[in-house]
Design an enzyme around this catalytic site. Structure first.
Site, short mmCIF file in Angstrom:
data_model
loop_
_atom_site.label_atom_id
_atom_site.label_comp_id
_atom_site.label_asym_id
_atom_site.label_seq_id
_atom_site.Cartn_x
_atom_site.Cartn_y
_atom_site.Cartn_z
N SER A 198 2.16 131.63 69.08
CA SER A 198 2.99 131.17 70.20
C SER A 198 2.20 130.84 71.46
O SER A 198 2.77 130.30 72.42
CB SER A 198 4.06 132.21 70.53
OG SER A 198 5.10 132.16 69.60
N LYS B 1 2.55 127.37 72.73
CA LYS B 1 3.65 126.96 73.61
C LYS B 1 3.16 126.65 75.03
O LYS B 1 3.85 125.96 75.79
CB LYS B 1 4.73 128.05 73.66
CG LYS B 1 5.51 128.23 72.36
CD LYS B 1 6.67 129.19 72.55
CE LYS B 1 7.51 129.32 71.29
NZ LYS B 1 6.94 130.25 70.31
N SER C 133 9.70 133.33 74.61
CA SER C 133 8.93 132.68 73.55
C SER C 133 9.85 132.04 72.51
O SER C 133 9.56 132.05 71.31
CB SER C 133 7.99 133.68 72.86
OG SER C 133 7.00 133.01 72.11
#
Length: 391
Positions: A65, A68, A130
């Site tokens: 993640s 991102k 997230s």
């Protein structure tokens, strides 16, 4: 044009200043080192970009993640350029709901299928929670699909200096072709902090509620009391536990990236240890305040024979507390500059060495415009160049 290295009076004063600073710094032997358990790690000084620790920082790794952050930077950039607004709405598609929602088993914002969500809320869903669904919705709304959006991310990554990273989706979900480096993630964090200071504040928010579900910020450093205010964690089976973090102590900001750790506890511990080591082992010295002239560059054929060079902000030099190596400072530029010279044009850099190692390079820009001179002035400058060539 030729490359010129010079030390004008102000640089000589800086060199004397650095020498006196070093004399006053306690000498504890050779520079300290830090051994982290993280397979991938980098610790970077925010102001100068100086790398304080590097462990496999240029080796490709799965970002999870932490990818991102690239999606967030792209959105921030589009907002800054006026092509997106925080009030824009994006639809939660069936793909985003199924692959990124509650049923997916991954991190999610819990956005409802078919709902329209403001970009400001989606950003909090991406940054704080997230949320894979939030990232997918924005990607599809901007580019039509995640793979098309990844093409935009890769182009943008190169523009900001991320030379060794490839993105394949908006979320960081596993893909064999998606790889980043710790160094590129540090560059990305520095870009977000410097270019979008108001939007960056979202990273420090402790929690976010959507669809009546409150989730705490996943960044453990925010609760450690060490001045942390960002950025993002990541975890998949392939990547292990990773974190991109930043913290401020006094006026000094550091950026840390770790990845490949075995547990979330180990991730938080190693990131904190690295930051604390950096603050303890290095200190900043302000060499030039914002707006101060750092040097002067020669101008050929202009109404003036020189132009002042300045940095974009204060020039702060990072000094290792335990090093006894001498510090040297020089300005390097391609010159003389040929008139007309535009204002705010990057033409050189201030370089600082500690011993034989280049530890810092600060871009320098022209403080004003210099127009073309008269025919007489241009002829005089040409004669001067000719004489210098003979010499």
């Amino acid at each position: 044009m030729k490359s010129i290295t010079f030390q004008v009076r102000r640089i000589r004063l800086l060199a004397l200043f650095l020498g006196s600073l070093l004399a006053l710094t306690p000498q504890l032997g050779s520079a300290q080192t830090f051994d982290t358990q993280a397979p991938f790690a980098i610790l970077m000084d925010y102001d100068s970009g100086t790398v304080l620790l590097d462990k496999n920082a240029d080796e490709p790794m799965a970002p999870a993640s932490m990818a991102k952050l690239m999606t967030v930077e792209y959105i921030f950039h589009e907002i800054k350029e006026g092509r997106l607004s925080l009030d824009d709405e994006f639809v939660i598609s069936e793909h985003a709901w199924r692959k990124g929602g509650a049923s997916s088993g991954g991190s999610t914002m819990f956005a409802k299928l078919g709902s329209r969500v403001r970009l400001e809320d989606l950003l909090r869903g991406i940054i704080i929670q997230s949320g894979n669904d939030a990232a997918m919705a924005v990607a599809e709304g901007i580019a039509g699909s995640e793979i098309a959006f990844s093409d935009l991310l890769n182009k943008r990554a190169l523009e900001i200096g991320m030379k060794n990273s490839t993105f394949r989706d908006a979320t960081g979900l596993p893909d064999p072709d998606m790889r980043v480096t710790a160094r590129d993630l540090a560059i990305l964090a520095r870009q977000i902090i410097s270019e979008y200071p108001e939007l960056y504040k979202i990273f420090a928010e402790p929690e976010f509620t959507w669809n009546n579900i409150t989730q705490r910020n996943r960044n453990p450093l925010l609760r450690e009391g060490i001045g942390a205010d960002g950025l993002k964690t990541g975890h998949t089976q392939e990547s292990g536990y990773g974190l991109v973090g930043s913290a401020v102590a006094n006026t000094q900001r550091l950026i840390v990236v770790v990845n490949g750790l075995k547990t979330s506890r180990e991730r938080a511990s190693e990131a904190r240890k690295l930051l604390e080591w950096g603050f303890r082992s290095f200190r900043q010295v302000t060499a030039f305040q914002t707006g101060e002239t750092v040097a002067e560059a020669s101008v050929f054929g202009g109404v003036k024979g020189h132009v002042e060079l300045k940095a974009k902000g204060p020039v702060r030099i990072l000094v290792a507390r335990a090093s006894d190596e001498p510090l040297k400072a020089r300005v390097v530029y391609q010159g003389p500059l040929e008139a007309p010279v535009q204002a705010d044009m990057r033409v050189g850099s201030l370089k600082v060495w500690q011993g034989d190692r280049l530890i810092q390079e600060t871009p320098l820009y022209t403080a004003e415009a210099v127009g073309r001179g008269t025919l007489h002035q241009r002829a005089f400058d040409a004669l001067g160049e000719l004489l210098l060539g003979w010499l």
